[in-house]
Design a protein around this motif. Sequence first.
Motif, PDB file in Angstrom:
ATOM      1  N   VAL A   1      27.853  84.083  92.188  1.00 37.46           N
ATOM      2  CA  VAL A   1      29.078  83.427  92.362  1.00 37.46           C
ATOM      3  C   VAL A   1      30.227  84.136  91.928  1.00 37.46           C
ATOM      4  O   VAL A   1      30.189  85.234  91.120  1.00 37.46           O
ATOM      5  CB  VAL A   1      28.883  82.020  91.444  1.00 37.46           C
ATOM      6  CG1 VAL A   1      27.896  81.279  91.957  1.00 37.46           C
ATOM      7  CG2 VAL A   1      28.849  82.392  89.973  1.00 37.46           C
TER       8      VAL A   1
ATOM      9  N   PHE B   1      35.248  81.350  90.728  1.00 39.03           N
ATOM     10  CA  PHE B   1      34.227  79.975  90.770  1.00 39.03           C
ATOM     11  C   PHE B   1      33.762  79.881  89.392  1.00 39.03           C
ATOM     12  O   PHE B   1      33.739  78.860  88.823  1.00 39.03           O
ATOM     13  CB  PHE B   1      33.223  80.419  91.567  1.00 39.03           C
ATOM     14  CG  PHE B   1      32.080  79.140  91.608  1.00 39.03           C
ATOM     15  CD1 PHE B   1      32.203  78.092  92.653  1.00 39.03           C
ATOM     16  CD2 PHE B   1      31.198  78.801  90.582  1.00 39.03           C
ATOM     17  CE1 PHE B   1      31.449  76.971  92.685  1.00 39.03           C
ATOM     18  CE2 PHE B   1      30.165  78.115  90.658  1.00 39.03           C
ATOM     19  CZ  PHE B   1      30.460  76.875  91.910  1.00 39.03           C
TER      20      PHE B   1
ATOM     21  N   TYR C   1      27.280  74.022  89.715  1.00 39.65           N
ATOM     22  CA  TYR C   1      26.773  75.244  90.224  1.00 39.65           C
ATOM     23  C   TYR C   1      25.652  75.214  91.453  1.00 39.65           C
ATOM     24  O   TYR C   1      25.080  74.260  91.657  1.00 39.65           O
ATOM     25  CB  TYR C   1      26.157  76.205  89.178  1.00 39.65           C
ATOM     26  CG  TYR C   1      27.142  77.095  88.370  1.00 39.65           C
ATOM     27  CD1 TYR C   1      27.288  78.625  88.523  1.00 39.65           C
ATOM     28  CD2 TYR C   1      28.029  76.606  87.617  1.00 39.65           C
ATOM     29  CE1 TYR C   1      28.037  79.313  87.528  1.00 39.65           C
ATOM     30  CE2 TYR C   1      29.023  77.117  86.820  1.00 39.65           C
ATOM     31  CZ  TYR C   1      29.006  78.633  86.721  1.00 39.65           C
ATOM     32  OH  TYR C   1      29.821  79.584  86.141  1.00 39.65           O
TER      33      TYR C   1
END
Length: 356
Positions: free
Chosen positions: A51, A55, A65
């Motif tokens: 990620v 984020f 997530y």
Amino acid sequence: MMKLTELGWDSFFEKHFTHYDKQNYQALRIIRVNREKYVACNGAEEYLCEVAGKFKFETKNKNKYPTVGDWVAASIIPGEKKAVIHAVLPRKSVFSRKVAGQVTEEQVVAVNIDTVFIVTGLDFNYNLRRIERFLSLAWESGAQPVVLLNKSDLCPDSERRKQEVEAIAVGADVYIISAYENKGLENLNKYLEKGKTVAFLGSSGVGKSTIINSFLGTDRLRVKQVSGRGSRGRHATTFRELIMLPDRGMVIDTPGMREIQVWGDEEGLKQAFEDIERLGAACRFRDCGHDKEPGCAVQKAIKSGALDPMRLQNYLKLKKEFTYLAERRTMKPSAIEKAHWKKISQYARNIKKNKL
């Protein structure tokens, strides 16, 4: 090359991807998660993903997530089979449970699923109350539940067991199967269409991996022997994975669940116990507790034999869990901490009192 539609892509995700498409991101589906490591696919290639820093900074809740089944907007790193995830697209369905222990947090088990296969063994694993709990959360997820009664080769009375489950699984199909003997699995083909996703859920040792291996025609997933004492299973699957079936749909294998605590509101509960909800609407009092109140239609059904008292008991238990969950989710962290220390203080006082 596989089309995105064969991975489950449809107009719902297309609509929510428009913003990211303008930023030249690619749509990928998460097919494997092991801790914070992700593998995603676009139908042609698989990419090892992480990620983006932004984020991580903007996402405070773990349930936001990526997880298996998610569609994400990602940028491909040129010359490498790696990608960076910038966003998770909205989910069509979410199967969640409360994390184990005292912490009030959501654990997302599987997302964007069309059908939930609730697998139970027709051995010592068989438990109607546990099936009711799974059904409640399955309906809550937004997917269609289907109950699979596996290990019919170990149960000479499987038809009676099926009738018992059908009585509590209103609105859900129920099938008797034996993954070991490869019997009854042909009834499940209608749920395994191209572009459709099925999630397997159940306790350890019920045979989820064995069933998936039968669909694949190979022993891809590791299977552990079930212990003789109590027929208790051991975890064969240790991480979640989305698996493509040849010329068919997709299945999500999940680790076995020894404990499954409720999450969400009571909509799934209402569907799983539609019969009690309907009876409750006929009670004299709107806030009837279905105990000793006069004019209770639920107690009347129990006395006539139309309703199993154990089913009512499980319904009330689950309802209490949902109420407690709702209260915990609305409490401020400081209030939760205060209540925690209050319990500890009371416990200490009780010990001191008993010693005296």
